[in-house]
Design a protein around this motif. Structure first.
Motif, mmCIF file in Angstrom:
data_model
loop_
_atom_site.group_PDB
_atom_site.id
_atom_site.type_symbol
_atom_site.label_atom_id
_atom_site.label_comp_id
_atom_site.label_asym_id
_atom_site.label_seq_id
_atom_site.Cartn_x
_atom_site.Cartn_y
_atom_site.Cartn_z
ATOM 1 N N ALA A 16 0.829 -1.206 0.000
ATOM 2 C CA ALA A 16 0.000 0.000 0.000
ATOM 3 C C ALA A 16 0.865 1.259 0.000
ATOM 4 C CB ALA A 16 -0.938 -0.013 1.201
ATOM 5 N N ALA A 17 1.978 1.239 0.731
ATOM 6 C CA ALA A 17 2.886 2.393 0.761
ATOM 7 C C ALA A 17 3.506 2.626 -0.611
ATOM 8 C CB ALA A 17 3.975 2.190 1.813
ATOM 9 N N VAL A 18 3.901 1.556 -1.285
ATOM 10 C CA VAL A 18 4.464 1.686 -2.636
ATOM 11 C C VAL A 18 3.399 2.230 -3.589
ATOM 12 C CG1 VAL A 18 5.368 0.360 -4.604
ATOM 13 C CG2 VAL A 18 6.258 -0.050 -2.301
ATOM 14 N N ALA A 19 2.148 1.784 -3.432
ATOM 15 C CA ALA A 19 1.058 2.290 -4.281
ATOM 16 C C ALA A 19 0.861 3.790 -4.052
ATOM 17 C CB ALA A 19 -0.236 1.533 -3.987
ATOM 18 N N MET A 20 0.984 4.243 -2.812
ATOM 19 C CA MET A 20 0.848 5.681 -2.521
ATOM 20 C C MET A 20 2.004 6.476 -3.133
ATOM 21 S SD MET A 20 -1.894 6.276 -1.089
ATOM 22 C CE MET A 20 -2.947 4.893 -1.369
ATOM 23 N N ILE A 21 3.183 5.913 -3.121
ATOM 24 C CA ILE A 21 4.332 6.587 -3.739
ATOM 25 C C ILE A 21 4.114 6.706 -5.249
ATOM 26 C CG2 ILE A 21 6.800 6.367 -4.241
ATOM 27 C CD1 ILE A 21 7.061 5.070 -1.429
ATOM 28 N N ILE A 22 3.608 5.647 -5.855
ATOM 29 C CA ILE A 22 3.329 5.675 -7.303
ATOM 30 C C ILE A 22 2.239 6.699 -7.604
ATOM 31 C CG2 ILE A 22 2.386 4.314 -9.231
ATOM 32 C CD1 ILE A 22 3.868 1.881 -7.995
ATOM 33 N N LEU A 23 1.171 6.734 -6.800
ATOM 34 C CA LEU A 23 0.112 7.730 -6.996
ATOM 35 C C LEU A 23 0.640 9.146 -6.841
ATOM 36 C CD1 LEU A 23 -3.006 6.199 -5.200
ATOM 37 C CD2 LEU A 23 -2.744 6.705 -7.630
ATOM 38 N N GLY A 27 0.476 11.947 -9.699
ATOM 39 C CA GLY A 27 -0.117 13.261 -9.447
ATOM 40 C C GLY A 27 0.865 14.382 -9.752
ATOM 41 N N PHE A 28 2.129 14.191 -9.397
ATOM 42 C CA PHE A 28 3.170 15.179 -9.685
ATOM 43 C C PHE A 28 3.310 15.386 -11.194
ATOM 44 C CE2 PHE A 28 7.610 16.185 -10.627
ATOM 45 C CZ PHE A 28 7.791 17.329 -9.866
ATOM 46 N N ILE A 29 3.353 14.284 -11.934
ATOM 47 C CA ILE A 29 3.507 14.364 -13.400
ATOM 48 C C ILE A 29 2.278 15.021 -14.027
ATOM 49 C CG2 ILE A 29 3.660 12.969 -15.518
ATOM 50 C CD1 ILE A 29 5.414 11.007 -13.892
ATOM 51 N N LEU A 30 1.078 14.661 -13.556
ATOM 52 C CA LEU A 30 -0.143 15.264 -14.111
ATOM 53 C C LEU A 30 -0.197 16.768 -13.830
ATOM 54 C CD1 LEU A 30 -2.837 12.538 -13.351
ATOM 55 C CD2 LEU A 30 -1.843 13.144 -15.569
ATOM 56 N N ALA A 31 0.223 17.177 -12.640
ATOM 57 C CA ALA A 31 0.229 18.613 -12.330
ATOM 58 C C ALA A 31 1.307 19.324 -13.134
ATOM 59 C CB ALA A 31 0.460 18.815 -10.834
ATOM 60 N N MET A 32 2.428 18.644 -13.397
ATOM 61 C CA MET A 32 3.523 19.246 -14.155
ATOM 62 C C MET A 32 3.123 19.451 -15.624
ATOM 63 S SD MET A 32 7.458 18.109 -13.721
ATOM 64 C CE MET A 32 7.702 17.052 -15.111
ATOM 65 N N THR A 33 2.322 18.547 -16.154
ATOM 66 C CA THR A 33 1.889 18.669 -17.555
ATOM 67 C C THR A 33 0.680 19.578 -17.713
ATOM 68 O OG1 THR A 33 0.541 16.667 -17.322
ATOM 69 C CG2 THR A 33 2.768 16.397 -18.201
ATOM 70 N N GLY A 34 0.117 20.067 -16.614
ATOM 71 C CA GLY A 34 -0.968 21.041 -16.707
ATOM 72 C C GLY A 34 -2.346 20.451 -16.584
ATOM 73 N N VAL A 35 -2.476 19.160 -16.291
ATOM 74 C CA VAL A 35 -3.796 18.554 -16.133
ATOM 75 C C VAL A 35 -4.494 19.135 -14.906
ATOM 76 C CG1 VAL A 35 -5.041 16.385 -15.739
ATOM 77 C CG2 VAL A 35 -3.100 16.442 -17.316
ATOM 78 N N PHE A 36 -3.738 19.318 -13.817
ATOM 79 C CA PHE A 36 -4.260 19.955 -12.615
ATOM 80 C C PHE A 36 -3.627 21.330 -12.500
ATOM 81 C CE2 PHE A 36 -4.309 15.387 -11.289
ATOM 82 C CZ PHE A 36 -5.679 15.234 -11.271
ATOM 83 N N ALA A 37 -4.444 22.331 -12.186
ATOM 84 C CA ALA A 37 -3.936 23.694 -12.078
ATOM 85 C C ALA A 37 -3.503 23.965 -10.636
ATOM 86 C CB ALA A 37 -4.997 24.699 -12.512
ATOM 87 N N VAL A 38 -2.501 23.224 -10.198
ATOM 88 C CA VAL A 38 -1.993 23.364 -8.829
ATOM 89 C C VAL A 38 -0.493 23.111 -8.874
ATOM 90 C CG1 VAL A 38 -2.342 20.959 -8.119
ATOM 91 C CG2 VAL A 38 -2.491 22.756 -6.425
ATOM 92 N N ASN A 39 0.203 23.610 -7.879
ATOM 93 C CA ASN A 39 1.643 23.400 -7.812
ATOM 94 C C ASN A 39 1.929 21.898 -7.763
ATOM 95 O OD1 ASN A 39 4.312 23.064 -6.907
ATOM 96 N ND2 ASN A 39 4.260 25.015 -5.819
ATOM 97 N N GLU A 40 2.810 21.441 -8.644
ATOM 98 C CA GLU A 40 3.075 19.995 -8.752
ATOM 99 C C GLU A 40 3.706 19.414 -7.482
ATOM 100 O OE1 GLU A 40 6.230 22.358 -10.918
ATOM 101 O OE2 GLU A 40 4.091 22.144 -11.240
ATOM 102 N N PHE A 41 4.586 20.172 -6.840
ATOM 103 C CA PHE A 41 5.210 19.682 -5.604
ATOM 104 C C PHE A 41 4.176 19.588 -4.477
ATOM 105 C CE2 PHE A 41 8.956 21.318 -7.834
ATOM 106 C CZ PHE A 41 9.776 20.194 -7.753
ATOM 107 N N LEU A 42 3.312 20.586 -4.425
ATOM 108 C CA LEU A 42 2.264 20.592 -3.414
ATOM 109 C C LEU A 42 1.342 19.392 -3.582
ATOM 110 C CD1 LEU A 42 1.211 22.320 -1.075
ATOM 111 C CD2 LEU A 42 -0.241 23.490 -2.712
#
Length: 170
Positions: A16-23, A27-42
């Motif tokens: 489960a911990a590895v799954a959370m790291i993958i998620l 999420g970081f990659i999706l925010a970096m590509t602009g899918v989510f309009a939020v800071n990717e690190f946040l």
């Protein structure tokens, strides 16, 4: 709980911990590509801390571990705080919510560990004897042993010899 069950729980916790790291990375990659309009690190840290918090919290509840539960709850609260920052909630609102979450976490921890928090005093146990009572009993036992022991008398060897000579002359 047997060792086999504990091992299985630990394996599922690690999965489960590895799954959370993958998620979190997704999420970081999706925010970096602009899918989510939020800071990717946040977003990445929010998913990571809240996800690991849930994993630790559930694992702690299952194994009834206070440290795991507390760590999981703190991580989950950090993730929620990051979510509130991302949603641009006012700072005093975040502070108030975090304070309320802290109180709820303390209540959960107290409920979980309430049995180990009760201190049972020795003098409240049935059959308790104070030091002085125990000492008096021990002294009485020693005195009884001394009285029950036969008295040892030593004879002088010359008395034995003299007694034998007196018997022969009679």
């Amino acid at each position: 709980m047997s060792n086999n069950k504990k091992t299985n729980l630990l394996v599922w916790g690690v999965v489960a911990a590895v799954a959370m790291i993958i998620l979190s990375v997704v999420g970081f990659i999706l925010a970096m590509t602009g899918v989510f309009a939020v800071n990717e690190f946040l977003l990445g840290f929010m998913i990571l801390s809240a996800g690991l918090g849930i994993v630790f919290f559930v694992y702690g509840l299952v194994v009834k571990g206070g440290y795991e539960t507390a760590t999981g709850y703190i991580l989950f609260c950090v993730g929620l705080t990051l979510l509130f920052v991302a949603l641009e909630v006012k700072w005093y609102g975040i502070l108030l919510i975090d304070f309320a979450l802290l109180l709820v976490g303390l209540a959960i921890l107290i409920l979980l560990k309430s049995k180990s928090m009760i201190v049972e005093r020795t003098d409240e146990k049935p059959g308790y004897k104070s030091f002085y009572e125990q000492k008096a009993e021990k002294d009485a036992e020693e005195k009884a042993k001394e009285e029950a022991a036969p008295e040892i008398t030593f004879k002088h060897p010359s008395e034995d010899i003299l007694d034998k000579k007196d018997k022969k002359t009679d």
